[in-house]
Design an enzyme around this catalytic site. Structure first.
Site, PDB file in Angstrom:
ATOM      1  N   LYS A  67       4.800   4.853  -1.620  1.00  0.00           N
ATOM      2  CA  LYS A  67       4.976   6.283  -1.877  1.00  0.00           C
ATOM      3  C   LYS A  67       6.420   6.767  -1.746  1.00  0.00           C
ATOM      4  O   LYS A  67       6.914   7.470  -2.639  1.00  0.00           O
ATOM      5  CB  LYS A  67       4.043   7.097  -0.974  1.00  0.00           C
ATOM      6  N   TYR A 123      -4.322  14.327   2.084  1.00  0.00           N
ATOM      7  CA  TYR A 123      -3.739  13.088   1.565  1.00  0.00           C
ATOM      8  C   TYR A 123      -4.373  12.762   0.228  1.00  0.00           C
ATOM      9  O   TYR A 123      -5.592  12.882   0.065  1.00  0.00           O
ATOM     10  CB  TYR A 123      -3.979  11.982   2.573  1.00  0.00           C
ATOM     11  N   ALA A 125       0.851  -1.192   0.000  1.00  0.00           N
ATOM     12  CA  ALA A 125       0.000   0.000   0.000  1.00  0.00           C
ATOM     13  C   ALA A 125       0.892   1.250   0.000  1.00  0.00           C
ATOM     14  O   ALA A 125       1.793   1.372  -0.828  1.00  0.00           O
ATOM     15  CB  ALA A 125      -0.974  -0.028   1.182  1.00  0.00           C
ATOM     16  N   SER A 126       0.721   2.167   0.958  1.00  0.00           N
ATOM     17  CA  SER A 126       1.422   3.453   0.887  1.00  0.00           C
ATOM     18  C   SER A 126       2.895   3.397   1.245  1.00  0.00           C
ATOM     19  O   SER A 126       3.570   4.435   1.190  1.00  0.00           O
ATOM     20  CB  SER A 126       0.706   4.486   1.762  1.00  0.00           C
ATOM     21  N   LEU A 127       3.436   2.243   1.585  1.00  0.00           N
ATOM     22  CA  LEU A 127       4.891   2.131   1.649  1.00  0.00           C
ATOM     23  C   LEU A 127       5.491   2.281   0.254  1.00  0.00           C
ATOM     24  O   LEU A 127       6.702   2.473   0.095  1.00  0.00           O
ATOM     25  CB  LEU A 127       5.324   0.800   2.264  1.00  0.00           C
TER      26      LEU A 127
END
Length: 376
Positions: A65, A168, A61-63
């Site tokens: 980014k 976000y 997921a947002s790791l």
């Protein structure tokens, strides 16, 4: 016989599992790059009875980014792009408007810092524009590609004038499309060439090369977490775990990667120590600089934002033992991490339970236990 004394971290992990808040976890703490704590606990797959272990691959997921942000900063270093470039210089048709119809300039820095006025469908009220337009948050599997998702995103009204607030957003997905235009190659190839390849992050990619190694995902539930399936929803986040198995799914720069704990720790250590050979120290220093201030509350009270992560501006506001300048973020499949440069700590807690592992009591318990055990 006297029972062994458990560490604060052991108690935090075992308590979360015993209370059925998480299914399983892999927690690693590094100081100066050396492992000072590592624990795999609980189940990677409840139905199969498979224990959590260090070889597993997780939906990040947002790791994703900060990895894609690092790739973007390579081109900033090279002078190929500038942070103040308008996105329309690369994506001429991407011109979202404010509610009054005006179309302000959105820069690459706005996208990277979540100050563009874009958002996510899961932070909207029910029936909001993102949901009406069928915009993907990068966690679900849709029958269209990145270009179509950005076409839909450009039709949604901006929440504020770019640069005037923090929200976000899908900005890193837009950055992914910019990078594809700049490099003339797909985002997965860019990330492999500039970040995961040089750092030998061999199990980190935009889809699972060995699906049998994926940790089985779960969502918060009572009396215990529920097995996640395509269409599972928690806190308005819609998941499609099958997305990680589909090499044709568009590469979401904000949420699309899978990876192993050991790989992510290589990346975080590279960022802690000044670039790890993939970026210059001065570039990483710019990424670590707080650009939002505590007013952004990017990860709660006291948190500003840099390039790729939250930056702790005011520890007292958050009641945090972390030092000012700590970098932190999470992932909606149930992960949290932080880098405390002052205390030379890198901490990664991967779980297979959303959203408890990302922003529940587990996150705070792990943080506090780290400082109880290893704080200076």
């Amino acid at each position: 016989m006297t029972a062994p004394v458990k560490s604060s971290l052991d108690r935090a992990i075992e308590g979360a599992i015993a209370e059925k808040r998480i299914m399983g976890t892999l927690v690693t703490v590094l100081r100066d790059g050396e492992v000072i704590y590592r624990r795999a606990a609980g189940l990677a797959d409840r139905e199969a009875g498979r224990a959590m272990d260090e070889t597993l691959v997780f939906r990040l997921a947002s790791l994703t980014k900060p990895i894609v942000t690092a790739a973007a900063m390579h081109y900033v270093e090279a002078g190929t792009i500038r942070l103040d470039d308008p996105v329309t210089a690369f994506l001429p048709d991407f011109q979202p408007a404010l509610p009054d119809g005006t179309r302000p300039a959105i820069t690459l820095e706005h996208l990277l810092t979540h100050t563009s006025g874009l958002g996510y469908g899961f932070i909207e009220e029910p029936g909001g524009a993102y949901q009406r337009l069928g915009i993907s948050d990068g966690l679900d599997l849709r029958p269209f590609g990145l270009a179509e998702n950005l076409r839909r995103l450009a039709q949604a009204p901006l929440a504020f004038e770019p640069g005037s607030g923090w929200r976000y957003s899908l900005g890193i997905d837009v950055i992914g499309a910019v990078l594809e235009q700049v490099a003339r190659e797909p985002l997965p190839a860019i990330v492999d060439r500039l970040v995961t390849g040089p750092l030998s992050m061999t199990d980190t990619a935009f889809h699972a090369r060995e699906p049998e190694r994926l940790a089985t995902p779960y969502v918060d539930g009572a009396p215990e977490p529920e097995l996640m399936v395509d269409g599972s929803v928690t806190s308005n986040v819609v998941y499609s775990p099958s997305r990680a198995l589909d090499p044709t799914a568009y590469p979401s720069g904000g949420a699309g990667m899978v990876g192993r704990a050991a790989d992510m720790l290589k990346f975080f250590e590279a960022m802690r120590t000044g670039g790890g050979g993939i970026l210059k120290p001065e570039t990483v220093a710019e990424m670590r600089r707080d650009r939002g201030g505590a007013a952004a509350q990017s990860d709660g009270p006291g948190w500003g934002f840099g390039l790729g992560w939250g930056v702790l501006a005011d520890p007292a506001a958050d009641g945090s033992p972390q030092a000012p300048g700590t970098l932190q973020w999470g992932g909606a499949y149930g992960h949290n991490w932080f880098i405390d440069p002052v205390n030379r700590l890198t901490v990664l807690a991967l779980t297979n339970t959303a959203l408890e592992g990302m922003w529940g009591q587990f996150k705070r318990d792990i943080r506090d236990a780290v400082y109880e055990e290893f704080g200076s």
